[in-house]
Write a protein that holds these residues in place. Structure first.
Motif, PDB file in Angstrom:
ATOM      1  N   MET A   1       0.848  -1.193   0.000  1.00 43.51           N
ATOM      2  CA  MET A   1       0.000   0.000   0.000  1.00 43.51           C
ATOM      3  C   MET A   1       0.888   1.250   0.000  1.00 43.51           C
ATOM      4  O   MET A   1       1.949   1.258   0.629  1.00 43.51           O
ATOM      5  N   LYS A   2       0.443   2.291  -0.665  1.00 41.40           N
ATOM      6  CA  LYS A   2       1.235   3.509  -0.781  1.00 41.40           C
ATOM      7  C   LYS A   2       0.988   4.488   0.347  1.00 41.40           C
ATOM      8  O   LYS A   2       1.467   5.627   0.292  1.00 41.40           O
ATOM      9  N   ALA A   3       0.248   4.081   1.376  1.00 39.33           N
ATOM     10  CA  ALA A   3      -0.086   5.003   2.463  1.00 39.33           C
ATOM     11  C   ALA A   3       0.013   4.289   3.805  1.00 39.33           C
ATOM     12  O   ALA A   3      -0.135   3.081   3.903  1.00 39.33           O
ATOM     13  N   LEU A   4       0.264   5.078   4.837  1.00 40.30           N
ATOM     14  CA  LEU A   4       0.150   4.602   6.217  1.00 40.30           C
ATOM     15  C   LEU A   4      -1.024   5.335   6.861  1.00 40.30           C
ATOM     16  O   LEU A   4      -1.485   6.354   6.364  1.00 40.30           O
ATOM     17  N   LEU A  41     -10.357   0.944  11.972  1.00 41.30           N
ATOM     18  CA  LEU A  41      -9.318  -0.081  11.859  1.00 41.30           C
ATOM     19  C   LEU A  41      -9.658  -1.091  10.772  1.00 41.30           C
ATOM     20  O   LEU A  41      -8.785  -1.514  10.001  1.00 41.30           O
ATOM     21  N   SER A  42     -10.924  -1.495  10.702  1.00 45.74           N
ATOM     22  CA  SER A  42     -11.341  -2.445   9.660  1.00 45.74           C
ATOM     23  C   SER A  42     -11.235  -1.817   8.278  1.00 45.74           C
ATOM     24  O   SER A  42     -10.837  -2.478   7.317  1.00 45.74           O
ATOM     25  N   ASN A  43     -11.588  -0.534   8.168  1.00 47.53           N
ATOM     26  CA  ASN A  43     -11.436   0.152   6.882  1.00 47.53           C
ATOM     27  C   ASN A  43      -9.978   0.186   6.448  1.00 47.53           C
ATOM     28  O   ASN A  43      -9.669  -0.001   5.261  1.00 47.53           O
ATOM     29  N   MET A  44      -9.074   0.419   7.404  1.00 49.20           N
ATOM     30  CA  MET A  44      -7.652   0.416   7.078  1.00 49.20           C
ATOM     31  C   MET A  44      -7.218  -0.968   6.606  1.00 49.20           C
ATOM     32  O   MET A  44      -6.549  -1.124   5.575  1.00 49.20           O
ATOM     33  N   ASP A 131     -13.409   2.609   1.179  1.00 47.53           N
ATOM     34  CA  ASP A 131     -12.185   2.080   0.584  1.00 47.53           C
ATOM     35  C   ASP A 131     -11.231   3.250   0.390  1.00 47.53           C
ATOM     36  O   ASP A 131     -11.433   4.104  -0.473  1.00 47.53           O
ATOM     37  N   TYR A 132     -10.208   3.314   1.233  1.00 43.26           N
ATOM     38  CA  TYR A 132      -9.281   4.439   1.160  1.00 43.26           C
ATOM     39  C   TYR A 132      -8.512   4.464  -0.155  1.00 43.26           C
ATOM     40  O   TYR A 132      -7.993   5.517  -0.554  1.00 43.26           O
ATOM     41  N   ASN A 133      -8.417   3.321  -0.834  1.00 45.45           N
ATOM     42  CA  ASN A 133      -7.723   3.295  -2.124  1.00 45.45           C
ATOM     43  C   ASN A 133      -8.417   4.194  -3.145  1.00 45.45           C
ATOM     44  O   ASN A 133      -7.756   4.856  -3.948  1.00 45.45           O
ATOM     45  N   GLU A 134      -9.752   4.217  -3.119  1.00 44.30           N
ATOM     46  CA  GLU A 134     -10.488   5.066  -4.055  1.00 44.30           C
ATOM     47  C   GLU A 134     -10.216   6.537  -3.772  1.00 44.30           C
ATOM     48  O   GLU A 134     -10.085   7.352  -4.703  1.00 44.30           O
TER      49      GLU A 134
END
Length: 372
Positions: A1-4, A41-44, A131-134
């Motif tokens: 993943m490109k993010a923390l 936390l689950s979303n992460m 979805d944080y990727n979006e």
């Protein structure tokens, strides 16, 4: 993943009244079997963010115990891990976190030692799925300096004055940001979710610290809104902030709606720490309608339109309506509870009456079952 991920879970709010006297808001039970922080936390985890730090401070014991193992959300140390940071006295600093920006600045070494190019910053007191990727793809496509996740609030749906209010132009760039205004012409709020480049965040935090500025919204978002490219990303699904008694009550009542329950039980799921408890027991005389009853409960009476968390005992000839009963509550015989939130680990004596005609009543009853 490109993010923390950075989860800000250290604040307190007087609007929670007695409910925040012994726990952080992020540790509040939600939906029968979750804690509020389980949702972020689950979303992460579901977004494959492998390194997450939780910044805790106020009444952190319960929250720290809940976060004692990262296995429930599948954060493996070899791939990243779940980190919990409390305020620490050092040679150069003896302050508690003085604001959201200061909380991140006091843990800036974590940011500097990381290698992910982006940081997802979010609060621990909201219930939602995303979805944080979006959002990250949107952030990159827009070439944004900061992206703020926003949501439109319908008139009367919530007290809009307790949120940050944003106005965007036709390209979704934020042109105005007001923090908790009394009067506003916009119904678009900030959900407290932000994406920013890690190096840019480090630079801004260091500048804030030099100028004795401590708040991320006031001292970064609002201050830089005309200097940086700050964009808004609107979400449409369920989202709720539980940081008042009224919103906490309403959020839990929303879980009595099968559509809301189905939304959070469908993939990607929300995960939580699992307790080894027996299933709920319904004895003769129990009558349960439109309610959530968690594991470990023993019922002997009528329960209607209510949420009962774990290990609740309900005696005989009781009536519980439109109420939330938190963990490990003992309710004696012939007790009437209506429009209430009953604090955890309480003993309600037999032949007692609790009700509220106006708003939600918070019931706190100490007991002799525990030595505090």
């Amino acid at each position: 993943m490109k993010a923390l991920g950075l989860i800000l879970a250290g604040g307190n709010n007087n609007r929670m009244r007695e409910l925040s006297n012994k726990r952080a808001i992020a540790a509040m039970p939600v939906g029968g079997s979750f804690r509020c922080i389980d949702f972020v936390l689950s979303n992460m985890s579901n977004s494959h963010i492998q390194k997450v730090a939780v910044l805790t401070q106020y009444n952190a014991r319960s929250l720290n115990e809940h976060l004692s193992s990262s296995k429930w959300w599948d954060f493996g140390r070899k791939q990243g891990g779940l980190y919990v940071f409390n305020p620490t006295v050092t040679v150069g600093n003896s302050w508690w976190y003085r604001g959201t920006a200061d909380a991140m600045y006091q843990n800036i070494d974590f940011l500097k030692r990381s290698h992910e190019p982006y940081v997802i910053i979010t609060n621990g007191d909201c219930v939602y799925k995303i979805d944080y990727n979006e959002v990250l793809d949107y952030h990159i496509d827009k070439k944004a300096d900061i992206t703020v996740v926003c949501k439109d609030i319908r008139q009367g749906e919530d007290d809009i004055s307790r949120f940050g209010i944003v106005r965007m132009n036709e390209n979704a760039r934020i042109v105005d940001f007001e923090e908790k205004p009394m009067v506003t012409q916009s119904n678009t709020i900030s959900t407290g979710i932000y994406i920013i480049r890690r190096r840019a965040l480090i630079e801004m935090l260091e500048k804030c610290a030099q100028e004795d500025r401590f708040d991320f919204v006031t001292d970064i978002l609002i201050r830089y809104k005309n200097l940086k490219h700050i964009y808004g990303y609107k979400i449409e699904g369920y989202w709720s902030n539980i940081a008042t008694v009224e919103s906490y009550y309403r959020t839990n009542m929303d879980f009595l709606n099968k559509d809301v329950r189905g939304y959070f039980s469908s993939a990607p799921k929300i995960y939580s720490k699992v307790d080894d408890l027996p299933p709920a027991k319904y004895n003769v005389g129990s009558d349960v309608r439109n309610s959530l009853v968690s594991s470990g409960c023993i019922l002997n009476s009528k329960v209607e339109n209510s949420v009962l968390f774990k290990n609740v005992f309900v005696g005989k000839n009781c009536v519980i309506k439109n109420s939330i009963i938190l963990n490990d509550v003992y309710i004696g015989d012939n007790t009437h509870i209506e429009n209430c939130i009953v604090e955890s680990r309480g003993t309600l004596n037999a032949n007692t009456y609790y009700s509220s005609e106006d708003g939600v009543k918070v019931v706190v009853e100490h007991n002799e079952r525990y030595v505090f």
